[in-house]
Scaffold this motif. Structure first.
Motif, short mmCIF file in Angstrom:
data_model
loop_
_atom_site.label_atom_id
_atom_site.label_comp_id
_atom_site.label_asym_id
_atom_site.label_seq_id
_atom_site.Cartn_x
_atom_site.Cartn_y
_atom_site.Cartn_z
N TYR A 124 87.83 -94.38 -38.04
CA TYR A 124 88.01 -94.76 -36.64
C TYR A 124 87.37 -93.69 -35.77
O TYR A 124 87.75 -92.53 -35.86
CB TYR A 124 89.49 -94.88 -36.32
CG TYR A 124 90.21 -95.84 -37.25
CD1 TYR A 124 90.19 -97.21 -37.02
CD2 TYR A 124 90.87 -95.36 -38.39
CE1 TYR A 124 90.82 -98.08 -37.87
CE2 TYR A 124 91.50 -96.24 -39.25
CZ TYR A 124 91.48 -97.60 -38.99
OH TYR A 124 92.08 -98.47 -39.85
N PRO A 158 99.27 -95.04 -51.91
CA PRO A 158 100.42 -94.60 -51.10
C PRO A 158 100.17 -94.85 -49.62
O PRO A 158 99.07 -95.18 -49.21
CB PRO A 158 100.51 -93.10 -51.40
CG PRO A 158 99.14 -92.71 -51.77
CD PRO A 158 98.53 -93.90 -52.45
N GLY A 202 99.20 -94.38 -45.98
CA GLY A 202 98.17 -93.53 -45.38
C GLY A 202 96.93 -93.35 -46.23
O GLY A 202 96.03 -92.59 -45.88
N THR A 215 94.95 -100.44 -45.39
CA THR A 215 94.73 -101.26 -44.20
C THR A 215 93.31 -101.06 -43.68
O THR A 215 92.64 -102.01 -43.29
CB THR A 215 95.75 -100.88 -43.11
OG1 THR A 215 97.07 -101.12 -43.62
CG2 THR A 215 95.55 -101.68 -41.85
#
Ligand SMILES: Nc1ncnc2c1ncn2[C@@H]1O[C@H](COP(=O)(O)OP(=O)(O)O)[C@@H](O)[C@H]1O
Ligand SMILES: [Mg+2]
Lengths: 291, 280
Positions: free
Chosen positions: A25, A49, A51, A55
């Motif tokens: 990002y 896990p 983080g 996504t």
């Protein structure tokens, strides 16, 4: 049990191809040098896990990240800021549950671009929405507000929104998070059924035994791709350590490869005397105190 | 009771306030649901600055203030989207109060003011002329057409802008269109509501509507209707009790808010008294 998919298709059948993708990002890099191919009809679990970038990997397939280097191609088209039309089910925790929308109104969002120029829905779309809600077993909830549903029902609402445009590729972010065992199994079988009808399914999960162990193909992620393959091949103490950063022994049980845990002892562990007291309070009670 | 209707200025003010109230109520739904309530406040103050600047430069008020407002709205949108660590609301506060302060500074520097800026601050229907009425009608027409034809995309973008984009909704265009409409609505509302009261006209009707319904469509209808009604009744009341039009509209809307709060808490208490067997 979920079936093993034919993951060994030829190179030109890949509908998703990441080539040395580094993305994130803005200036932040989340995924590093990721290469991945997914064939039509696959059922793939992205495992890692919290983080680790699961996504973010889904968002990369949707054109929603900043690409620093490498390439993403979906259906043979390289993404240059454009968005491929696929079914996407976001993580439920990103949903604004106080927003005033009913189940039906959420499902119709899936037709926001195809539903015609008017605010009201075409009758063909309404019929299709009803049909999908029926199929997902929530046909009687169409007029309810989304907050008035259980976790499993909420998950189905957002799945219905993705399915209303009959996508060939379905991306789901943590669809089994926070639902009970029965709901989780129902959901996985539903996805399996869709997969059998030709829909390519990619879902993220952080649950090893509950979800990933049942899938045909898993990709272990931790800022990069640690390993990919069938759970029986991928679930090794060494790979899991690199993915999760913890020691995890492997257990074989009824043909499944499961992941155990290092035994820990946490909290007070009292002697015989205290245990006896506890047994007394745990004894089944009858009478007025019973609830 | 119908005595004020013989005055042309009153009828003009009534029509203007009804349209402006309805417009603010309609746009307010989207603003409140995106949790951007401070935008109405910020934008009206920024546009006040723009209004003064265009007056001092002898530029057409509507054109000057609209350009100024649209630029501010785009700037606010960009700031919100980027989510900087300082906080979007703080950044917006700085942008818009600076613009407001510029307006105030210009007023205090220029001694040859023939026009009262009280209207721009607190609203004054006496000052509404036919030209203002046409401007409001034009903005209302454009807003209704734009919201009507982008209704589904606007709903999805308001609900979840990231996911809407993944579903092919051109959220960038939708946001720009919305900023444009919002700036235009605030500009034409300035004379009726005043810069200091526009925020309430934008925020109160949708919150009342939200308390009364869980359906998006109904919320849009109730908020627009309530905004228009408060505009109409507020002006009427202001004639009899002789207070500024903006204040009377906002106070009326606030009374509805109190009633809706009462209704919602009674309703919820009744619903909780019965075991919620319908859940599941
Ligand atoms: N919208 C965003 N902007 C900036 N950083 C983000 C954003 N979303 C996630 N991140 C960061 O990217 C990393 C990976 O996040 P994510 O892909 O959500 O992981 P996972 O889904 O595996 O839990 C995290 O460090 C997170 O803080
Ligand atoms: Mg995640």
């Amino acid at each position: 049990m979920l079936h093993p998919s034919a993951h060994d298709l030829g190179p030109d059948q890949a509908i998703i191809e990441l080539r040395n993708l580094t993305c994130g990002y803005g200036r932040d890099v989340v995924l590093n040098d990721v290469s991945l191919r997914i064939a039509e009809g696959d059922f793939v679990g992205l495992l890692g896990p919290s983080g680790s970038g699961k996504t973010t990997l889904l968002r990369a397939l949707l054109g929603g990240t900043t690409v620093h280097s490498g390439e993403v191609a979906v259906y043979g088209r390289t993404l240059n800021g454009d968005v491929p039309r696929v079914g996407y089910v976001p993580q439920l925790e990103t949903v604004d549950w106080n927003f005033p929308v009913t189940v039906e109104q959420v499902v119709m969002m899936g037709r926001a671009m195809e539903g015609g120029p008017f605010p009201w829905n075409r009758s063909a779309d309404r019929d299709r929405a009803r049909e999908i809600l029926e199929r997902l077993g929530i046909g009687d909830l169409a007029k309810r507000h989304i907050r008035q549903l259980s976790g499993g029902q909420q998950q189905r609402v957002f799945l219905a929104r993705a399915l209303i445009s009959s996508p060939k590729l379905l991306l789901l972010d943590e669809p089994t998070a926070g639902v009970d065992i029965k709901t989780r199994d129902d959901l996985l079988h539903l996805l399996d059924e869709l997969n059998h009808q030709g829909v390519t399914v990619i879902m993220t999960t952080h649950e090893l035994n509950a979800v990933a162990a049942h899938l045909a193909w898993v990709v272990c992620i931790n800022g990069e791709i640690v390993a990919e393959g069938a759970p029986s091949d991928v679930f090794t103490p060494e790979i899991l350590k690199r993915t999760y950063g913890a020691e995890m022994p492997i257990i074989k049980y009824q043909g499944l490869t499961l992941v155990g845990e290092q035994p820990h002892t946490i909290g007070r562990h009292e002697g015989v005397h205290a245990a006896g007291d506890r047994r007394a309070t745990a004894r089944p009670k009858t009478g007025a105190g019973d609830v | 009771m119908f005595e004020p209707f013989q005055y042309e200025f009153f009828v003009r003010g009534l029509i203007a306030a009804t349209m402006v109230g309805g417009l603010c109520g309609l746009l307010g739904v989207y603003i409140v649901l995106r949790r951007m309530s401070y935008i109405g406040h910020g934008l009206s103050h920024a546009i006040f600055g723009g209004a003064v600047v265009s007056f001092v430069m002898s530029f057409n008020f509507y054109i000057g203030a609209s350009i100024w407002g649209f630029a501010s709205a785009l700037l606010i949108n960009a700031t919100t989207r980027r989510r900087p660590t300082i906080g979007a609301d703080a950044a917006i506060g700085i942008i818009t109060t600076a613009s407001f302060a510029l307006g105030v500074a210009l007023i205090s520097r220029t001694s040859t003011f023939t026009r009262s800026f009280d209207a721009a601050l607190f609203g004054n229907i006496l000052a509404v002329d036919n030209r203002d009425l046409y401007a409001i009608a034009a903005v209302a027409g454009f807003t209704i057409i734009a919201v009507f034809f982008s209704y589904r995309q606007l709903l999805f973008t308001t609900f979840d802008p990231d996911v809407a984009r993944y579903y092919g909704v051109p959220t960038g265009w939708i946001d720009t269109l919305f900023s444009l409409i919002l700036a235009a609505v605030v500009v034409v509302s300035l004379q009726v509501m005043g810069a200091t009261l526009i925020a309430a006209a934008i925020v109160v009707p949708p919150i009342v509507a939200r308390l009364l319904t869980d359906s998006f469509h109904r919320m849009v209808a109730i908020s627009t209707g309530l905004g228009a009604f408060c505009g109409l009744a507020g002006i009427w009341i202001s004639y009899f009790i002789d207070v500024s039009s903006g204040a009377s509209i906002v106070l009326l809307a606030t009374a509805f808010f109190g009633a809706a709060m009462l209704y919602a808490s009674v309703r919820d208490r009744l619903a909780n008294a019965v075991p919620t067997a319908a859940r599941g």
